[in-house]
Motif scaffolding. Structure first.
Motif, PDB file in Angstrom:
ATOM      1  N   ALA A   7       0.786  -1.352   0.026  1.00 31.79           N
ATOM      2  CA  ALA A   7      -0.104   0.082  -0.021  1.00 31.79           C
ATOM      3  C   ALA A   7       1.054   1.285  -0.054  1.00 31.79           C
ATOM      4  O   ALA A   7       0.148   2.162  -0.712  1.00 31.79           O
ATOM      5  CB  ALA A   7      -0.794  -0.062   1.176  1.00 31.79           C
ATOM      6  N   SER A   8       2.010   1.167   0.530  1.00 35.09           N
ATOM      7  CA  SER A   8       2.903   2.437   0.507  1.00 35.09           C
ATOM      8  C   SER A   8       3.377   2.676  -0.839  1.00 35.09           C
ATOM      9  O   SER A   8       4.022   3.546  -1.219  1.00 35.09           O
ATOM     10  CB  SER A   8       4.058   2.150   1.461  1.00 35.09           C
ATOM     11  OG  SER A   8       5.017   1.099   0.994  1.00 35.09           O
ATOM     12  N   LEU A  66       8.247  -3.669  -3.102  1.00 34.44           N
ATOM     13  CA  LEU A  66       7.995  -4.387  -4.114  1.00 34.44           C
ATOM     14  C   LEU A  66       8.030  -6.059  -3.672  1.00 34.44           C
ATOM     15  O   LEU A  66       8.853  -6.462  -2.919  1.00 34.44           O
ATOM     16  CB  LEU A  66       9.102  -4.628  -5.254  1.00 34.44           C
ATOM     17  CG  LEU A  66       9.048  -5.479  -6.193  1.00 34.44           C
ATOM     18  CD1 LEU A  66       7.626  -5.031  -7.118  1.00 34.44           C
ATOM     19  CD2 LEU A  66      10.182  -5.251  -7.272  1.00 34.44           C
ATOM     20  N   LEU A  67       6.777  -6.631  -3.231  1.00 27.81           N
ATOM     21  CA  LEU A  67       6.336  -8.067  -2.962  1.00 27.81           C
ATOM     22  C   LEU A  67       6.604  -8.932  -3.840  1.00 27.81           C
ATOM     23  O   LEU A  67       6.799 -10.245  -3.324  1.00 27.81           O
ATOM     24  CB  LEU A  67       5.158  -7.817  -2.394  1.00 27.81           C
ATOM     25  CG  LEU A  67       4.525  -6.844  -1.314  1.00 27.81           C
ATOM     26  CD1 LEU A  67       3.212  -6.822  -0.936  1.00 27.81           C
ATOM     27  CD2 LEU A  67       5.381  -6.882  -0.135  1.00 27.81           C
ATOM     28  N   PHE A  68       6.325  -8.638  -5.225  1.00 25.82           N
ATOM     29  CA  PHE A  68       6.457  -9.739  -6.216  1.00 25.82           C
ATOM     30  C   PHE A  68       7.041  -9.026  -7.665  1.00 25.82           C
ATOM     31  O   PHE A  68       6.584  -7.923  -7.796  1.00 25.82           O
ATOM     32  CB  PHE A  68       5.278 -10.318  -6.444  1.00 25.82           C
ATOM     33  CG  PHE A  68       5.320 -11.332  -7.771  1.00 25.82           C
ATOM     34  CD1 PHE A  68       5.576 -12.544  -7.596  1.00 25.82           C
ATOM     35  CD2 PHE A  68       4.378 -10.824  -8.748  1.00 25.82           C
ATOM     36  CE1 PHE A  68       5.689 -13.132  -8.641  1.00 25.82           C
ATOM     37  CE2 PHE A  68       4.505 -11.582  -9.935  1.00 25.82           C
ATOM     38  CZ  PHE A  68       5.046 -12.899  -9.998  1.00 25.82           C
ATOM     39  N   ASP A  69       7.918  -9.675  -8.408  1.00 25.29           N
ATOM     40  CA  ASP A  69       8.068  -9.268  -9.586  1.00 25.29           C
ATOM     41  C   ASP A  69       8.543 -10.544 -10.349  1.00 25.29           C
ATOM     42  O   ASP A  69       9.270 -11.309 -10.113  1.00 25.29           O
ATOM     43  CB  ASP A  69       9.063  -8.080  -9.622  1.00 25.29           C
ATOM     44  CG  ASP A  69      10.717  -8.439  -9.306  1.00 25.29           C
ATOM     45  OD1 ASP A  69      10.646  -9.387  -8.485  1.00 25.29           O
ATOM     46  OD2 ASP A  69      11.515  -7.990 -10.209  1.00 25.29           O
ATOM     47  N   SER A 112      -5.611  -5.339   3.780  1.00 23.69           N
ATOM     48  CA  SER A 112      -4.362  -4.757   3.110  1.00 23.69           C
ATOM     49  C   SER A 112      -4.797  -4.177   1.924  1.00 23.69           C
ATOM     50  O   SER A 112      -5.516  -4.741   1.006  1.00 23.69           O
ATOM     51  CB  SER A 112      -3.058  -5.404   3.639  1.00 23.69           C
ATOM     52  OG  SER A 112      -2.979  -5.893   4.738  1.00 23.69           O
ATOM     53  N   THR A 113      -3.946  -3.129   1.121  1.00 17.48           N
ATOM     54  CA  THR A 113      -4.197  -2.688  -0.064  1.00 17.48           C
ATOM     55  C   THR A 113      -2.769  -3.113  -0.743  1.00 17.48           C
ATOM     56  O   THR A 113      -1.678  -3.132  -0.119  1.00 17.48           O
ATOM     57  CB  THR A 113      -4.140  -1.219  -0.057  1.00 17.48           C
ATOM     58  OG1 THR A 113      -5.477  -0.983   0.660  1.00 17.48           O
ATOM     59  CG2 THR A 113      -4.311  -0.774  -1.398  1.00 17.48           C
TER      60      THR A 113
END
Length: 94
Positions: free
Chosen positions: A30-31, A35-38, A65-66
């Motif tokens: 959300a921020s 980066l959570l996944f690529d 969560s967003t």
């Protein structure tokens, strides 16, 4: 209301690809700073609008969560007819 987590294994975006190249799929928190996944996927040209799928993966998203889902190309973005984000609930057809 309780929040539930969900594991996703793939996502897609609508698009028209005027030429072959690479698509980079990303999921951000959300921020918009973590980066959570690529993932990079090779793509062939598509003259007709189609869903452009990532390769399979596994990521757990926390309820409440967003997240931001996006995709970029490795060619000049002005060459891309359009990209439209879509998200389908895998349970909606059940």
């Amino acid at each position: 209301m309780p929040h539930f987590s969900a594991r996703i294994t793939q996502f897609s975006l609508w698009g028209v690809l005027p030429k072959s190249g690479n698509l980079k799929y990303m999921i951000w928190d959300a921020s918009n700073s973590n980066l959570l996944f690529d993932q990079i996927v090779a793509a062939a040209p598509l003259a007709t609008a189609s869903l452009l799928y990532s390769d399979p993966f596994s990521l757990t998203l926390n309820g409440g969560s967003t997240y931001f889902f996006t995709e970029i190309t490795d060619w000049d973005f002005s060459d891309t007819a359009y990209l439209e984000k879509t998200f389908k609930n895998p349970n909606q057809d059940k």
